[in-house]
Design a protein around this motif. Sequence first.
Motif, PDB file in Angstrom:
ATOM      1  N   GLU B 254       6.417 -17.494   4.153  1.00 35.53           N
ATOM      2  CA  GLU B 254       6.716 -18.168   2.894  1.00 35.53           C
ATOM      3  C   GLU B 254       6.340 -17.234   1.747  1.00 35.53           C
ATOM      4  OE1 GLU B 254       4.587 -21.865   2.338  1.00 35.53           O
ATOM      5  OE2 GLU B 254       4.856 -21.734   0.164  1.00 35.53           O
ATOM      6  N   ALA B 255       7.329 -16.909   0.940  1.00 37.27           N
ATOM      7  CA  ALA B 255       7.055 -16.042  -0.212  1.00 37.27           C
ATOM      8  C   ALA B 255       6.816 -16.906  -1.439  1.00 37.27           C
ATOM      9  CB  ALA B 255       8.224 -15.106  -0.445  1.00 37.27           C
ATOM     10  N   TYR B 256       5.777 -16.594  -2.201  1.00 35.24           N
ATOM     11  CA  TYR B 256       5.438 -17.359  -3.399  1.00 35.24           C
ATOM     12  C   TYR B 256       5.345 -16.380  -4.564  1.00 35.24           C
ATOM     13  CZ  TYR B 256       3.001 -20.856  -6.250  1.00 35.24           C
ATOM     14  OH  TYR B 256       2.638 -21.740  -7.233  1.00 35.24           O
ATOM     15  N   GLU B 257       6.291 -16.494  -5.468  1.00 36.25           N
ATOM     16  CA  GLU B 257       6.315 -15.636  -6.668  1.00 36.25           C
ATOM     17  C   GLU B 257       6.360 -14.141  -6.316  1.00 36.25           C
ATOM     18  OE1 GLU B 257       6.644 -16.952  -9.583  1.00 36.25           O
ATOM     19  OE2 GLU B 257       5.559 -18.842  -9.718  1.00 36.25           O
ATOM     20  N   CYS B 258       7.155 -13.810  -5.326  1.00 38.40           N
ATOM     21  CA  CYS B 258       7.171 -12.405  -4.878  1.00 38.40           C
ATOM     22  C   CYS B 258       8.283 -11.571  -5.521  1.00 38.40           C
ATOM     23  CB  CYS B 258       7.324 -12.333  -3.353  1.00 38.40           C
ATOM     24  SG  CYS B 258       5.820 -12.783  -2.482  1.00 38.40           S
ATOM     25  N   LEU B 292       2.341 -13.893   0.004  1.00 38.85           N
ATOM     26  CA  LEU B 292       3.185 -14.081   1.181  1.00 38.85           C
ATOM     27  C   LEU B 292       2.335 -14.716   2.268  1.00 38.85           C
ATOM     28  CD1 LEU B 292       6.153 -13.151   2.203  1.00 38.85           C
ATOM     29  CD2 LEU B 292       4.811 -11.660   3.686  1.00 38.85           C
ATOM     30  N   LYS B 293       2.741 -15.896   2.689  1.00 38.66           N
ATOM     31  CA  LYS B 293       2.003 -16.594   3.759  1.00 38.66           C
ATOM     32  C   LYS B 293       2.752 -16.407   5.073  1.00 38.66           C
ATOM     33  CE  LYS B 293       2.412 -21.085   4.447  1.00 38.66           C
ATOM     34  NZ  LYS B 293       2.334 -22.535   4.208  1.00 38.66           N
ATOM     35  N   ILE B 294       2.032 -15.948   6.078  1.00 31.95           N
ATOM     36  CA  ILE B 294       2.649 -15.807   7.400  1.00 31.95           C
ATOM     37  C   ILE B 294       2.344 -17.067   8.197  1.00 31.95           C
ATOM     38  CG2 ILE B 294       2.669 -14.488   9.556  1.00 31.95           C
ATOM     39  CD1 ILE B 294       1.897 -12.008   7.914  1.00 31.95           C
ATOM     40  N   THR B 295       3.375 -17.824   8.509  1.00 32.81           N
ATOM     41  CA  THR B 295       3.190 -19.024   9.329  1.00 32.81           C
ATOM     42  C   THR B 295       3.272 -18.678  10.809  1.00 32.81           C
ATOM     43  OG1 THR B 295       4.072 -20.423   7.588  1.00 32.81           O
ATOM     44  CG2 THR B 295       4.121 -21.328   9.814  1.00 32.81           C
ATOM     45  N   SER B 296       4.235 -17.829  11.147  1.00 34.69           N
ATOM     46  CA  SER B 296       4.374 -17.406  12.543  1.00 34.69           C
ATOM     47  C   SER B 296       3.815 -15.999  12.683  1.00 34.69           C
ATOM     48  CB  SER B 296       5.850 -17.428  12.947  1.00 34.69           C
ATOM     49  OG  SER B 296       5.998 -16.816  14.213  1.00 34.69           O
ATOM     50  N   PHE B 297       2.632 -15.907  13.260  1.00 33.84           N
ATOM     51  CA  PHE B 297       2.029 -14.580  13.472  1.00 33.84           C
ATOM     52  C   PHE B 297       2.540 -13.966  14.771  1.00 33.84           C
ATOM     53  CE2 PHE B 297      -1.575 -11.903  14.971  1.00 33.84           C
ATOM     54  CZ  PHE B 297      -1.456 -10.919  13.998  1.00 33.84           C
ATOM     55  N   ARG B 298       2.812 -14.821  15.756  1.00 30.87           N
ATOM     56  CA  ARG B 298       3.466 -14.394  17.004  1.00 30.87           C
ATOM     57  C   ARG B 298       4.556 -15.393  17.293  1.00 30.87           C
ATOM     58  NH1 ARG B 298       1.551 -10.273  16.311  1.00 30.87           N
ATOM     59  NH2 ARG B 298       0.300  -8.911  17.622  1.00 30.87           N
ATOM     60  N   PRO B 299       5.833 -15.075  17.338  1.00 32.00           N
ATOM     61  CA  PRO B 299       6.358 -13.744  17.055  1.00 32.00           C
ATOM     62  C   PRO B 299       6.121 -13.322  15.605  1.00 32.00           C
ATOM     63  CG  PRO B 299       8.132 -15.346  17.209  1.00 32.00           C
ATOM     64  CD  PRO B 299       6.899 -16.043  17.644  1.00 32.00           C
ATOM     65  N   ALA B 302       8.605  -9.287  11.288  1.00 26.35           N
ATOM     66  CA  ALA B 302       8.581  -8.008  10.558  1.00 26.35           C
ATOM     67  C   ALA B 302       9.777  -7.866   9.625  1.00 26.35           C
ATOM     68  CB  ALA B 302       8.537  -6.857  11.553  1.00 26.35           C
ATOM     69  N   GLU B 303      10.952  -8.218  10.118  1.00 24.83           N
ATOM     70  CA  GLU B 303      12.163  -8.048   9.307  1.00 24.83           C
ATOM     71  C   GLU B 303      12.089  -8.909   8.038  1.00 24.83           C
ATOM     72  OE1 GLU B 303      14.665  -5.870   9.924  1.00 24.83           O
ATOM     73  OE2 GLU B 303      15.419  -6.490   7.935  1.00 24.83           O
ATOM     74  N   ALA B 304      11.659 -10.149   8.214  1.00 23.90           N
ATOM     75  CA  ALA B 304      11.555 -11.046   7.058  1.00 23.90           C
ATOM     76  C   ALA B 304      10.545 -10.511   6.048  1.00 23.90           C
ATOM     77  CB  ALA B 304      11.154 -12.450   7.520  1.00 23.90           C
ATOM     78  N   ILE B 305       9.472  -9.935   6.534  1.00 23.76           N
ATOM     79  CA  ILE B 305       8.446  -9.391   5.631  1.00 23.76           C
ATOM     80  C   ILE B 305       9.007  -8.210   4.840  1.00 23.76           C
ATOM     81  CG2 ILE B 305       6.232  -8.141   5.620  1.00 23.76           C
ATOM     82  CD1 ILE B 305       5.352 -10.071   7.883  1.00 23.76           C
ATOM     83  N   ARG B 306       9.766  -7.378   5.546  1.00 22.75           N
ATOM     84  CA  ARG B 306      10.397  -6.249   4.837  1.00 22.75           C
ATOM     85  C   ARG B 306      11.313  -6.764   3.722  1.00 22.75           C
ATOM     86  NH1 ARG B 306      10.047  -3.612   9.998  1.00 22.75           N
ATOM     87  NH2 ARG B 306      11.939  -4.582  10.801  1.00 22.75           N
ATOM     88  N   GLU B 307      12.106  -7.794   4.051  1.00 31.03           N
ATOM     89  CA  GLU B 307      13.052  -8.323   3.067  1.00 31.03           C
ATOM     90  C   GLU B 307      12.335  -8.948   1.877  1.00 31.03           C
ATOM     91  OE1 GLU B 307      15.625 -11.061   5.052  1.00 31.03           O
ATOM     92  OE2 GLU B 307      16.478  -9.483   6.326  1.00 31.03           O
ATOM     93  N   LEU B 308      11.248  -9.640   2.160  1.00 28.47           N
ATOM     94  CA  LEU B 308      10.607 -10.420   1.096  1.00 28.47           C
ATOM     95  C   LEU B 308       9.684  -9.599   0.202  1.00 28.47           C
ATOM     96  CD1 LEU B 308       9.914 -13.617   3.201  1.00 28.47           C
ATOM     97  CD2 LEU B 308      11.442 -13.486   1.230  1.00 28.47           C
ATOM     98  N   ILE B 309       9.014  -8.597   0.780  1.00 31.68           N
ATOM     99  CA  ILE B 309       8.054  -7.852  -0.052  1.00 31.68           C
ATOM    100  C   ILE B 309       8.205  -6.335   0.045  1.00 31.68           C
ATOM    101  CG2 ILE B 309       6.308  -9.699  -0.134  1.00 31.68           C
ATOM    102  CD1 ILE B 309       4.748  -8.135   2.046  1.00 31.68           C
ATOM    103  N   GLY B 310       9.263  -5.892   0.694  1.00 37.12           N
ATOM    104  CA  GLY B 310       9.470  -4.438   0.820  1.00 37.12           C
ATOM    105  C   GLY B 310       9.586  -3.732  -0.523  1.00 37.12           C
ATOM    106  N   HIS B 311       9.994  -4.474  -1.538  1.00 35.42           N
ATOM    107  CA  HIS B 311      10.196  -3.892  -2.863  1.00 35.42           C
ATOM    108  C   HIS B 311       8.925  -3.915  -3.720  1.00 35.42           C
ATOM    109  CE1 HIS B 311      10.424  -8.229  -3.376  1.00 35.42           C
ATOM    110  NE2 HIS B 311      10.118  -8.033  -4.656  1.00 35.42           N
TER     111      HIS B 311
END
Lengths: 276, 398
Positions: B254-258, B292-299, B302-311
């Motif tokens: 979950e991205a918050y104000e990212c 950025l809150k990670i709800t699913s740590f496993r799995p 990674a891809e979603a994290i790159r998209e949401l905060i890669g910039h």
Amino acid sequence: MSACAGCGLELGARYIMEALGENSTLVIPPGCAALFSGYGKETVTKIPGFQGNLENTAAYAAGIKAGYEMQGREDITVLGMAGDGATVDIGLQSLSGALERGDKILYVCYDNEAYMNTGVQGSASTPTYAWTTTTPGGKQGYRKNLAKIVDAHRIPYLATASIGFVEDFRKKLAKAKEATKTGPAFIHLFAPCPTGWRSRPDTSVEIAQLAVTTRCWPLFEIVDGVLSITKEVKKPKPLTDYFKLQGRFKGISDEQVEAVRQEVDAAYDRLMEGRV
Amino acid sequence: MKRVMLDGNGAATEGMRLARIRVVSAYPITPQSPISEKLADYVTDGTLDAKYIRVESEHSAMSCAIGAQLTGVRAGTATASVGLALMHEVLGVAAGCRVPIVMPVVNRSLVSPWSLWCDHQDAMAERDGGWMQFYAESAQEVLDLILIAYKLAEKNDVLLPAMVCLDGFFLSHMPDAVYVPAQEDVDKFLPAYKNDNLKLDPDDPMFINDLTGSNEFMEMRFQQAVAFDYAQDLMPGVMAEFEEAFGRKYSMVEAYECEDAEAVLVSLGSMSGTIKHTVDMMREQGRKVGMLKITSFRPFPAEAIRELIGHVPHIGVIDRSASLGSETGPVCNEVRSALQVLDKAPEVQGFVAGLGGRDVPPTTIEEAFDTLLNDKTVAAVKWLDVQDNALRLREVDA
């Protein structure tokens, strides 16, 4: 599947499977009995089974029984079949838990008096003065009295048995299976191991019989708290008859033999008085 | 759907009840004990049609659950801290035998020294064992994630067990207003369990968990790895189904104000609420921060994290556990790995905070943001709020 030549457990497992029937499920830890589970994708037995861990045979069995009960399949017998290491040592906690709760499982501890699958290391069930790789000078101290511990849980049926007295064993299996309708049933089965005992494979049954007739392995049962000896041994045979067939007792002194004599006679006398 | 006051443990219990678990094998441990107790109440008063096995240890709790579920029913247990550690061996059995047990884990520090309070060391020690791991921010999320976890875990392409992690005391004992769905709605979302794979059934005998040779062992581990890929692919769909059924929206991250943030903190669990609050405060001051809150740590998404905060130029990760001997904490390591494949990979600062239940207040969060915004990052992990005399605390006066 194949076991070592003269394996007492292999003989025991045949009678156990015969008594259980096909409407049963088996739990086996990773010990010698795992031979009966198979390898890789194999299913060796005609009944379903699960190879658990070394310390939780009774817990898996309790869970399986509960799962069946909740699906209206109370008629399925759930058997835990574990060696002395997985029962008397590391598995004692989960066994005690299941017995105390009254889980309706059958548990057979086949006792070959050491950790045989890992190479003959001493267990709490290794008898006094027996050689193992971790008691190279002969075990000092007594074997843990498993029947006494199990009896403390007040279960409906408890028995000792031997592969040397098949009819006695069969009767006890039938009673034990019946007893699981009301609670846990436990059989402590004597099963010689030629590999670990340094004995000739063709003497396994003879050794098993001598263990009883020397009073080293008394045969008895406890039904709802009442103990009865199922094979009386009024005049025990000399212990040396039993010891000389087994390399693990090689070098045992006369004094040590006498000490064992006194110990097994005292234990037998207690049984005659109705105490474990 | 009712709205009732429930703490995190209560929400977990409601989730298990609604999933209609049929066998409960429970052992008490702080701060999980209320789950074991409430389930006992439910079984006793008939609210839950289940058999309750009062086991003698967590090791047996998980063993019983595996045995029961292999016969074809959902089995439930819950644990925390050293109880989870005691289960370790058997957790691997559930994973390897593909038994999709869903288990609430009330996060609590591992010994030593003894601590009753929250951190994530217990679950992090199990992160590579083949269990999915979901982290809840609130009691509502605990309940919802349990239902989502069941739905996902039991899919034939997945068949992985799942932990739903909730922070000890912060969530487990904090009452909140929680929407509890009606049983009939849950039944539609989560039909009765059916095991088509490995099962113990005298009518179809098979021996499960045999010794396996080197020619097959690795392939079976690979199957588990692929199952995590499937889980990741299927999770958005399951969460969308959940939203359609119950109206609450979930995502793996979950991205918050990212979007326009100059600095973002990544977190798990209850701390995320504090970070959101701090983000709001700092945004009011004109500082561009996000969470950025990670709800699913496993799995691990990674891809979603790159998209949401890669910039985002400055990223920090607050671990509520330590990876001793490593340059940074376990979550930070994962986030760094996910981002380092980008052409212009952001620097990722690791923080460790809140161990042993230590509070992580807005001031601590702000300190972490200040480190990021003022470009005071370093390669190694920064421990937040550690006392200056940390190395002298255990010395004995001469």
